[in-house]
Scaffold this motif. Sequence first.
Motif, mmCIF file in Angstrom:
data_model
loop_
_atom_site.group_PDB
_atom_site.id
_atom_site.type_symbol
_atom_site.label_atom_id
_atom_site.label_comp_id
_atom_site.label_asym_id
_atom_site.label_seq_id
_atom_site.Cartn_x
_atom_site.Cartn_y
_atom_site.Cartn_z
ATOM 1 N N LEU A 13 8.192 38.571 -10.960
ATOM 2 C CA LEU A 13 8.459 38.069 -12.308
ATOM 3 C C LEU A 13 8.656 39.240 -13.262
ATOM 4 O O LEU A 13 7.767 40.066 -13.440
ATOM 5 N N VAL A 14 9.867 39.302 -13.849
ATOM 6 C CA VAL A 14 10.126 40.260 -14.920
ATOM 7 C C VAL A 14 9.936 39.486 -16.224
ATOM 8 O O VAL A 14 10.599 38.476 -16.453
ATOM 9 N N LEU A 15 9.010 39.922 -17.047
ATOM 10 C CA LEU A 15 8.586 39.092 -18.185
ATOM 11 C C LEU A 15 8.572 39.878 -19.496
ATOM 12 O O LEU A 15 7.942 40.935 -19.601
ATOM 13 N N SER A 16 9.229 39.301 -20.483
ATOM 14 C CA SER A 16 9.260 39.917 -21.810
ATOM 15 C C SER A 16 7.876 39.929 -22.449
ATOM 16 O O SER A 16 7.159 38.931 -22.430
ATOM 17 N N GLU A 17 7.545 41.051 -23.062
ATOM 18 C CA GLU A 17 6.256 41.115 -23.767
ATOM 19 C C GLU A 17 6.277 40.253 -25.034
ATOM 20 O O GLU A 17 5.235 40.002 -25.625
ATOM 21 N N PHE A 18 7.450 39.770 -25.425
ATOM 22 C CA PHE A 18 7.547 38.936 -26.618
ATOM 23 C C PHE A 18 7.415 37.442 -26.320
ATOM 24 O O PHE A 18 7.575 36.605 -27.206
ATOM 25 N N ALA A 19 7.149 37.107 -25.071
ATOM 26 C CA ALA A 19 6.848 35.711 -24.717
ATOM 27 C C ALA A 19 5.322 35.569 -24.673
ATOM 28 O O ALA A 19 4.623 36.462 -24.179
ATOM 29 N N GLY A 20 4.819 34.448 -25.181
ATOM 30 C CA GLY A 20 3.376 34.228 -25.196
ATOM 31 C C GLY A 20 2.752 34.399 -23.817
ATOM 32 O O GLY A 20 1.624 34.884 -23.680
ATOM 33 N N ALA A 21 3.503 34.023 -22.780
ATOM 34 C CA ALA A 21 2.981 34.084 -21.408
ATOM 35 C C ALA A 21 2.549 35.489 -21.015
ATOM 36 O O ALA A 21 1.728 35.664 -20.114
ATOM 37 N N SER A 22 3.095 36.512 -21.678
ATOM 38 C CA SER A 22 2.755 37.884 -21.267
ATOM 39 C C SER A 22 1.313 38.245 -21.635
ATOM 40 O O SER A 22 0.773 39.208 -21.095
ATOM 41 N N ASP A 23 0.691 37.489 -22.535
ATOM 42 C CA ASP A 23 -0.744 37.723 -22.811
ATOM 43 C C ASP A 23 -1.576 37.401 -21.579
ATOM 44 O O ASP A 23 -2.637 37.990 -21.371
ATOM 45 N N GLU A 24 -1.103 36.447 -20.781
ATOM 46 C CA GLU A 24 -1.882 35.994 -19.634
ATOM 47 C C GLU A 24 -1.405 36.579 -18.313
ATOM 48 O O GLU A 24 -2.209 36.845 -17.429
ATOM 49 N N LEU A 25 -0.084 36.725 -18.168
ATOM 50 C CA LEU A 25 0.466 37.159 -16.877
ATOM 51 C C LEU A 25 0.604 38.678 -16.876
ATOM 52 O O LEU A 25 1.701 39.243 -16.931
ATOM 53 N N ARG A 26 -0.549 39.323 -16.795
ATOM 54 C CA ARG A 26 -0.604 40.769 -16.999
ATOM 55 C C ARG A 26 0.004 41.557 -15.847
ATOM 56 O O ARG A 26 0.336 42.729 -16.020
ATOM 57 N N THR A 27 0.108 40.955 -14.662
ATOM 58 C CA THR A 27 0.657 41.724 -13.539
ATOM 59 C C THR A 27 2.146 41.454 -13.310
ATOM 60 O O THR A 27 2.707 41.872 -12.314
ATOM 61 N N ALA A 28 2.775 40.784 -14.260
ATOM 62 C CA ALA A 28 4.236 40.683 -14.215
ATOM 63 C C ALA A 28 4.796 42.078 -14.526
ATOM 64 O O ALA A 28 4.087 42.938 -15.048
ATOM 65 N N LEU A 29 6.083 42.284 -14.221
ATOM 66 C CA LEU A 29 6.736 43.521 -14.672
ATOM 67 C C LEU A 29 7.126 43.271 -16.116
ATOM 68 O O LEU A 29 8.101 42.576 -16.396
ATOM 69 N N ARG A 30 6.359 43.828 -17.032
ATOM 70 C CA ARG A 30 6.585 43.483 -18.432
ATOM 71 C C ARG A 30 7.638 44.385 -19.071
ATOM 72 O O ARG A 30 7.663 45.588 -18.828
ATOM 73 N N VAL A 31 8.521 43.774 -19.835
ATOM 74 C CA VAL A 31 9.646 44.518 -20.410
ATOM 75 C C VAL A 31 9.814 44.237 -21.902
ATOM 76 O O VAL A 31 9.404 43.193 -22.407
ATOM 77 N N ASN A 32 10.430 45.212 -22.565
ATOM 78 C CA ASN A 32 10.939 45.010 -23.919
ATOM 79 C C ASN A 32 12.435 44.764 -23.760
ATOM 80 O O ASN A 32 13.188 45.695 -23.466
ATOM 81 N N PRO A 33 12.901 43.533 -23.917
ATOM 82 C CA PRO A 33 14.307 43.219 -23.614
ATOM 83 C C PRO A 33 15.312 43.930 -24.517
ATOM 84 O O PRO A 33 16.489 44.015 -24.175
ATOM 85 N N HIS A 34 14.859 44.444 -25.655
ATOM 86 C CA HIS A 34 15.773 45.192 -26.523
ATOM 87 C C HIS A 34 16.106 46.552 -25.920
ATOM 88 O O HIS A 34 17.109 47.169 -26.262
ATOM 89 N N ASP A 35 15.234 47.019 -25.048
ATOM 90 C CA ASP A 35 15.408 48.325 -24.411
ATOM 91 C C ASP A 35 16.192 48.114 -23.115
ATOM 92 O O ASP A 35 15.628 47.857 -22.061
ATOM 93 N N ILE A 36 17.500 48.199 -23.210
ATOM 94 C CA ILE A 36 18.359 47.866 -22.064
ATOM 95 C C ILE A 36 18.098 48.813 -20.887
ATOM 96 O O ILE A 36 18.065 48.381 -19.734
ATOM 97 N N GLU A 37 17.857 50.103 -21.188
ATOM 98 C CA GLU A 37 17.537 51.037 -20.089
ATOM 99 C C GLU A 37 16.260 50.612 -19.379
ATOM 100 O O GLU A 37 16.191 50.584 -18.150
ATOM 101 N N GLY A 38 15.242 50.261 -20.172
ATOM 102 C CA GLY A 38 13.968 49.827 -19.604
ATOM 103 C C GLY A 38 14.132 48.552 -18.786
ATOM 104 O O GLY A 38 13.528 48.381 -17.720
ATOM 105 N N LEU A 39 14.978 47.661 -19.276
ATOM 106 C CA LEU A 39 15.232 46.404 -18.586
ATOM 107 C C LEU A 39 15.929 46.668 -17.242
ATOM 108 O O LEU A 39 15.567 46.094 -16.209
ATOM 109 N N LYS A 40 16.906 47.572 -17.258
ATOM 110 C CA LYS A 40 17.604 47.929 -16.011
ATOM 111 C C LYS A 40 16.626 48.535 -15.001
ATOM 112 O O LYS A 40 16.652 48.194 -13.816
ATOM 113 N N GLU A 41 15.754 49.410 -15.500
ATOM 114 C CA GLU A 41 14.765 50.017 -14.594
ATOM 115 C C GLU A 41 13.834 48.963 -14.001
ATOM 116 O O GLU A 41 13.505 49.007 -12.819
#
Length: 500
Positions: A419-447
């Motif tokens: 699961l690649v999960l945006s830190e701006f979704a409420g679910a990211s408070d709970e799903l801490r072991t997802a690969l968390r991303v800042n979707p505005h950061d396209i380089e970070g998202l690609k990585e």
Amino acid sequence: TETSAESPAGFPFVVVSNRLPVDRQVHADGTLSFRTSPGGLVTALEPVMREADGAWIGWTGSADDETEPFEHDGIHLIPVTLTADDVELYYEGFSNDTLWPLYHDVIAPPAYHREWWESYVTVNQRFADRAAAVTSEGGTVWVQDYQLQLVPKMLREQRPDLTIGFFNHIPFPAYGIYSQLPWRTQIIEGLLGADVIGFQRTADAGNFTRAVRRLLGHQTKGTVIDVPVEAEAEVKSAKHRISRVRDDKLVRTVVAKAFPISIDAARYEELARRPDIQERAREIREGLGNPKVVMLGVDRLDYTKGIGHRLKAFGELLADGTVEVEDVTLVQVASPSRERVTAYQNLRDEIELTVGRINGDFGTISHTAISYLHHGYPREEMVALYLAADVMLVTALRDGMNLVAKEYVASRFDNDGVLVLSEFAGASDELRTALRVNPHDIEGLKEAILKAIAMPKAERARRMRAMRKRVQENDVARWSSSFLATLTTPSDGLALPKAN
Ligand code: G6P
């Protein structure tokens, strides 16, 4: 007072939401029927409803529909009529073109129109009147979401005997953004008519509480807000609740805190374990040409979901040559939503242009880069897609919770999938072991996408197990019972000397 025929004394437990939890079905012969919609809220509340002889007040989704109250799957449904004008001004206008973009951090510009606001007030009053008419003495009413923020106060004015809860399913913005709203004070006052106001994240509850202090100057301590009591009727009826004297003034205490919503996790796992659904998952992969990696996005077609950012990252990976179209496919389900609102029409054009470009630039006769589906699907098909997907992309720019993330996790009983999960979704408070991303950061998202594709099986399992535990333990039944427990149990220590 008007009451429904089935229950002359009224219903002791009433849920109020913009939409009823049913979808209207039009059959070939022209007859109509209703089917329970697959939403999580109704699953959560069905048992409570049955036990408490509950009723649900809401709109059927069609303009000028005057369907009489009816019973469906053991729940009393009480339709509220919205005229075509109400749909345009209250629903498409104020709810979805003012509040929605404002509460999602102005990703799209909110429009402020006085006629929309007037309609919002009128329609909220209609819902409140209906709830006031059908709830029994001393009953409990639970109001849902941003479309109905004035209902708690309107209801309390008529029925101070009721216990009133409110749950906001979407984010509540920081004051610097919220304060744009010309009717910011009225909305806060409307919500404070409730005894308990629930939010998805702690940050949302904090934003609300700060707005209350800034706009009304009420005292707050942690999750508790002191609201001065004005009406005499309220003083009498509020006695059973948490009223107290503060600086010689009687105050009601209102609780504003986070109750993160969830899904019926067991139901998703049950579906995922069905052989026919697993077979369907294999079929889906085969239909895609058996690529090494299937990535999946599932969203309402909404500008808050970051679909464009996701496509940009994937398109660049294909352009870079970092991923090959033969190896990696993206399935994007974008279910139609709010299609008469201009911002949604523009978004659709933009997304479909991008999908077309990427497919044209990188597709081959046998491999399409993006399988784009502008449809809604039944839950069975969704679970098959979740099972077929090696990587799930949830890249929302702002999202109250994002239940798709939880559905994916709940379906993966094989402890596989990333699961690649945006830190701006409420679910990211709970799903801490997802690969968390800042979707505005396209380089970070690609990585993150590359990391997800390459992640070793053991790490996938470790991360998924931790998330599954969380979702299984905190399912939607727990969400509703913890909200209702807070609502109906006057908190100890708050019940100070009763006035009179
Ligand atoms: C979000 C909102 C709900 C809304 C749903 C679908 O999840 O929180 O209140 O019902 O979107 O949107 P729609 O406008 O079709 O009801």
